[in-house]
Design an enzyme around this catalytic site. Structure first.
Site, PDB file in Angstrom:
ATOM      1  N   PHE A 270      27.035   4.808 -33.723  1.00  0.00           N
ATOM      2  CA  PHE A 270      27.826   5.185 -32.542  1.00  0.00           C
ATOM      3  C   PHE A 270      27.024   6.036 -31.564  1.00  0.00           C
ATOM      4  O   PHE A 270      27.393   6.116 -30.391  1.00  0.00           O
ATOM      5  CB  PHE A 270      29.035   6.047 -32.957  1.00  0.00           C
ATOM      6  CG  PHE A 270      30.027   5.350 -33.831  1.00  0.00           C
ATOM      7  CD1 PHE A 270      30.916   4.431 -33.288  1.00  0.00           C
ATOM      8  CD2 PHE A 270      30.095   5.622 -35.191  1.00  0.00           C
ATOM      9  CE1 PHE A 270      31.848   3.795 -34.093  1.00  0.00           C
ATOM     10  CE2 PHE A 270      31.026   4.990 -35.992  1.00  0.00           C
ATOM     11  CZ  PHE A 270      31.900   4.068 -35.449  1.00  0.00           C
TER      12      PHE A 270
ATOM     13  N   TYR B 127      24.250   2.042 -17.745  1.00  0.00           N
ATOM     14  CA  TYR B 127      24.863   2.152 -19.074  1.00  0.00           C
ATOM     15  C   TYR B 127      25.017   0.768 -19.700  1.00  0.00           C
ATOM     16  O   TYR B 127      24.607   0.528 -20.847  1.00  0.00           O
ATOM     17  CB  TYR B 127      26.234   2.851 -18.970  1.00  0.00           C
ATOM     18  CG  TYR B 127      27.073   2.724 -20.219  1.00  0.00           C
ATOM     19  CD1 TYR B 127      26.713   3.371 -21.400  1.00  0.00           C
ATOM     20  CD2 TYR B 127      28.239   1.943 -20.233  1.00  0.00           C
ATOM     21  CE1 TYR B 127      27.484   3.245 -22.559  1.00  0.00           C
ATOM     22  CE2 TYR B 127      29.017   1.816 -21.377  1.00  0.00           C
ATOM     23  CZ  TYR B 127      28.630   2.463 -22.544  1.00  0.00           C
ATOM     24  OH  TYR B 127      29.385   2.329 -23.678  1.00  0.00           O
TER      25      TYR B 127
ATOM     26  N   ASP C 179      24.447  13.749 -36.191  1.00  0.00           N
ATOM     27  CA  ASP C 179      24.971  13.945 -34.831  1.00  0.00           C
ATOM     28  C   ASP C 179      24.291  15.168 -34.257  1.00  0.00           C
ATOM     29  O   ASP C 179      24.082  16.159 -34.973  1.00  0.00           O
ATOM     30  CB  ASP C 179      26.503  14.141 -34.899  1.00  0.00           C
ATOM     31  CG  ASP C 179      27.174  13.853 -33.565  1.00  0.00           C
ATOM     32  OD1 ASP C 179      26.784  14.487 -32.568  1.00  0.00           O
ATOM     33  OD2 ASP C 179      28.078  12.997 -33.529  1.00  0.00           O
TER      34      ASP C 179
ATOM     35  N   ILE D 118      35.136   7.899 -31.263  1.00  0.00           N
ATOM     36  CA  ILE D 118      35.335   6.704 -32.108  1.00  0.00           C
ATOM     37  C   ILE D 118      34.754   6.952 -33.502  1.00  0.00           C
ATOM     38  O   ILE D 118      35.331   6.557 -34.520  1.00  0.00           O
ATOM     39  CB  ILE D 118      34.709   5.461 -31.443  1.00  0.00           C
ATOM     40  CG1 ILE D 118      35.288   5.279 -30.039  1.00  0.00           C
ATOM     41  CG2 ILE D 118      34.963   4.216 -32.292  1.00  0.00           C
ATOM     42  CD1 ILE D 118      34.555   4.283 -29.175  1.00  0.00           C
TER      43      ILE D 118
ATOM     44  N   PHE E 109      25.662  16.769 -31.783  1.00  0.00           N
ATOM     45  CA  PHE E 109      26.807  17.485 -31.215  1.00  0.00           C
ATOM     46  C   PHE E 109      26.662  17.715 -29.711  1.00  0.00           C
ATOM     47  O   PHE E 109      27.226  18.658 -29.167  1.00  0.00           O
ATOM     48  CB  PHE E 109      27.065  18.807 -31.965  1.00  0.00           C
ATOM     49  CG  PHE E 109      27.335  18.572 -33.429  1.00  0.00           C
ATOM     50  CD1 PHE E 109      28.443  17.838 -33.843  1.00  0.00           C
ATOM     51  CD2 PHE E 109      26.459  19.035 -34.403  1.00  0.00           C
ATOM     52  CE1 PHE E 109      28.679  17.589 -35.195  1.00  0.00           C
ATOM     53  CE2 PHE E 109      26.686  18.784 -35.753  1.00  0.00           C
ATOM     54  CZ  PHE E 109      27.800  18.057 -36.144  1.00  0.00           C
TER      55      PHE E 109
ATOM     56  N   LYS F  29      23.303  -1.266 -23.133  1.00  0.00           N
ATOM     57  CA  LYS F  29      24.023  -1.951 -24.219  1.00  0.00           C
ATOM     58  C   LYS F  29      23.490  -3.385 -24.362  1.00  0.00           C
ATOM     59  O   LYS F  29      23.284  -3.884 -25.474  1.00  0.00           O
ATOM     60  CB  LYS F  29      25.529  -1.970 -23.943  1.00  0.00           C
ATOM     61  CG  LYS F  29      26.179  -0.605 -24.048  1.00  0.00           C
ATOM     62  CD  LYS F  29      26.179  -0.083 -25.484  1.00  0.00           C
ATOM     63  CE  LYS F  29      26.744   1.313 -25.620  1.00  0.00           C
ATOM     64  NZ  LYS F  29      26.554   1.923 -26.921  1.00  0.00           N
TER      65      LYS F  29
ATOM     66  N   TYR G 156      33.407  -3.314 -27.710  1.00  0.00           N
ATOM     67  CA  TYR G 156      34.711  -2.680 -27.556  1.00  0.00           C
ATOM     68  C   TYR G 156      35.235  -2.895 -26.148  1.00  0.00           C
ATOM     69  O   TYR G 156      34.489  -2.778 -25.189  1.00  0.00           O
ATOM     70  CB  TYR G 156      34.654  -1.158 -27.737  1.00  0.00           C
ATOM     71  CG  TYR G 156      33.899  -0.609 -28.917  1.00  0.00           C
ATOM     72  CD1 TYR G 156      33.685  -1.337 -30.076  1.00  0.00           C
ATOM     73  CD2 TYR G 156      33.418   0.698 -28.863  1.00  0.00           C
ATOM     74  CE1 TYR G 156      33.010  -0.775 -31.144  1.00  0.00           C
ATOM     75  CE2 TYR G 156      32.748   1.268 -29.922  1.00  0.00           C
ATOM     76  CZ  TYR G 156      32.537   0.518 -31.053  1.00  0.00           C
ATOM     77  OH  TYR G 156      31.868   1.098 -32.103  1.00  0.00           O
TER      78      TYR G 156
ATOM     79  N   ASP H 225      18.873  14.512 -34.174  1.00  0.00           N
ATOM     80  CA  ASP H 225      18.798  13.583 -33.045  1.00  0.00           C
ATOM     81  C   ASP H 225      18.286  12.233 -33.558  1.00  0.00           C
ATOM     82  O   ASP H 225      17.306  12.204 -34.312  1.00  0.00           O
ATOM     83  CB  ASP H 225      17.821  14.193 -32.022  1.00  0.00           C
ATOM     84  CG  ASP H 225      17.861  13.469 -30.690  1.00  0.00           C
ATOM     85  OD1 ASP H 225      17.787  12.221 -30.671  1.00  0.00           O
ATOM     86  OD2 ASP H 225      17.962  14.163 -29.670  1.00  0.00           O
TER      87      ASP H 225
ATOM     88  N   GLY I 226      31.828  12.071 -32.858  1.00  0.00           N
ATOM     89  CA  GLY I 226      32.409  11.715 -31.558  1.00  0.00           C
ATOM     90  C   GLY I 226      33.794  11.101 -31.690  1.00  0.00           C
ATOM     91  O   GLY I 226      34.376  11.034 -32.781  1.00  0.00           O
TER      92      GLY I 226
ATOM     93  N   SER J 293      29.613  -2.821 -25.912  1.00  0.00           N
ATOM     94  CA  SER J 293      30.702  -2.567 -24.967  1.00  0.00           C
ATOM     95  C   SER J 293      31.008  -3.792 -24.123  1.00  0.00           C
ATOM     96  O   SER J 293      30.099  -4.537 -23.738  1.00  0.00           O
ATOM     97  CB  SER J 293      30.283  -1.414 -24.056  1.00  0.00           C
ATOM     98  OG  SER J 293      31.164  -1.326 -22.981  1.00  0.00           O
TER      99      SER J 293
ATOM    100  N   ASN K 110      27.900  15.862 -27.502  1.00  0.00           N
ATOM    101  CA  ASN K 110      29.185  15.527 -26.871  1.00  0.00           C
ATOM    102  C   ASN K 110      30.317  15.595 -27.900  1.00  0.00           C
ATOM    103  O   ASN K 110      31.264  14.810 -27.823  1.00  0.00           O
ATOM    104  CB  ASN K 110      29.103  14.131 -26.245  1.00  0.00           C
ATOM    105  CG  ASN K 110      30.211  13.904 -25.228  1.00  0.00           C
ATOM    106  OD1 ASN K 110      30.586  14.828 -24.500  1.00  0.00           O
ATOM    107  ND2 ASN K 110      30.761  12.706 -25.182  1.00  0.00           N
TER     108      ASN K 110
END
Ligand SMILES: NC(=O)c1ccc[n+]([C@@H]2O[C@H](COP(=O)([O-])OP(=O)(O)OC[C@H]3O[C@@H](n4cnc5c(N)ncnc54)[C@H](O)[C@@H]3O)[C@@H](O)[C@H]2O)c1
Length: 345
Positions: free
Chosen positions: A87, A155, A32, A13, A34, A159, A183, A63, A11, A131, A36
């Protein structure tokens, strides 16, 4: 050469951080699905690191909710994974409001599966992508880590839930080394223009939208609200160059490896905010392109201003941002120009 497992490493980051970790000498296994991202990102990471796949960068398409996929990654080549950089997850706020179950499943259940796999495979060091959205509409700006956690959407709830889960795991047995990195607003790209942010569909974030308008893929920019209580009425955010963010991960990992087991929670931001209109002006200056925009309505759940208090990151990680807003604009634009349609050029 220590081996690390990077979830979601293809991804935005993740790919930039993989490059920084390879340059720091680590050997990586990326898992990953994939959903996204593209495997092409990792090919380019390997090129930038002057390596030939799979030299020091092995890839498992899988996954994080699947224990077999995870064990395959942990057991690859029979080398112990020393730490995980996590991530993998879903990250679009609006989509999370429409589809909270997917967000809880991938972000929270996915992390549970990952932590179980870590225990099975005797790995107890993890750096987690948290986040700043979990602060909600903080009364204190710049926002220190001690501010209230008041997530405003599914979302952000996921987190906050993962941070709580990590705290519980850390308290449950000795030996866990955990860093949650909160972040602020990651933007920009590697200065080579080879890797960058390649969102599927309509971008949710300012920078990819802006660069897609500049390249002619979209008609104009909508600035969400011109009546916020800020210097020019547009939102203020703490933008952080993705290469600074990548280096922040290396710094956090070093602290976890060098110090006693601990639970560390740190903001990664610059401590400096810019309004959307300031970003637009800087981007126009750097690219030489006039970007058409209109002032639209505020977005539901948006907040006027979000700026990190970066002092703890400096104190604990000896890390601070180095790159300027001009560099963020220049690098994002170089990436967009070289890859108008992301990795599917
Ligand atoms: N980009 C931001 O603005 C931002 C801000 C704060 C926090 N974060 C967090 O940082 C992390 C990385 O963000 P990003 O911007 O690089 O996002 P991204 O979507 O580019 O990267 C996430 C990666 O995880 C992969 N993935 C998703 N679900 C998976 C699954 N079930 N199993 C395996 N892989 C899976 C995707 O294919 C993708 O490669 C995310 O956890 C995100 O929530 C991002």
């Amino acid at each position: 050469m220590a081996k690390l497992l990077v979830t979601g490493g293809a991804g935005f980051i993740g790919s930039h951080t993989c490059l920084a970790l390879l340059e720091a000498g680590f050997s990586l296994v990326v898992i990953d699905d994939f959903s996204n991202s593209s495997p092409e990102a990792l090919k380019r990471v390997s090129t930038l690191a002057r390596l030939q796949l799979p030299e020091r960068l092995q890839i498992i398409e899988g996954d994080i909710r699947n224990s077999e996929d995870l064990d395959k990654a942990f057991l690859l080549n029979n080398e112990l994974v020393e730490a995980v950089i996590h991530f993998a997850g879903l990250k679009a706020v609006e989509e999370s409001i429409r589809n909270p179950l997917s967000y809880w499943d991938v972000n929270v259940n996915g992390t549970c599966c990952l932590l179980e796999a870590m225990r099975r495979n005797r790995c107890r060091t993890i750096v987690f992508s948290s986040s700043a959205t979990l602060y909600g509409n903080s009364e204190r700006v710049p926002i220190p880590e001690t501010s209230l956690i008041e997530p405003l959407n599914p979302y952000a709830n996921t987190k906050a839930a993962v941070e709580t889960l990590l705290a519980d795991v850390s308290a449950s047995e000795t030996g866990w080394r955990i860093a949650s990195l909160r972040y602020f607003n990651p933007v920009g790209a590697h200065p080579s223009g080879l890797i960058g942010e390649a969102p599927n569909g309509i971008p949710n974030n300012l920078f990819p939208y802006l660069t897609q308008v500049a390249i002619g893929r979209r008609k104009d920019m909508e600035v969400f609200g011109g009546d916020w209580p800020t210097i020019d009425g547009s939102n203020i955010r703490d933008y952080i160059h993705v290469m600074d963010l990548a280096e922040g991960h290396c710094a956090a990992l070093k602290v976890l490896r060098d110090e006693e087991p601990q639970l560390l929670t740190v903001n990664l931001g610059s401590g400096r905010g810019y309004s959307v209109l300031e970003v637009l002006r800087t981007f126009e200056k750097e690219s030489g392109i006039k970007v058409p925009f209109k002032i639209g309505k505020r977005r539901a759940g948006d907040i006027p201003s979000s700026i990190a208090d970066p002092n703890l990151a400096m104190e604990r990680l000896s890390w601070k941002t180095k790159r300027t807003l001009s560099e963020m604009c220049r690098d994002a634009w170089a990436w967009q120009q070289a890859n108008p349609y992301g990795y599917s050029n």
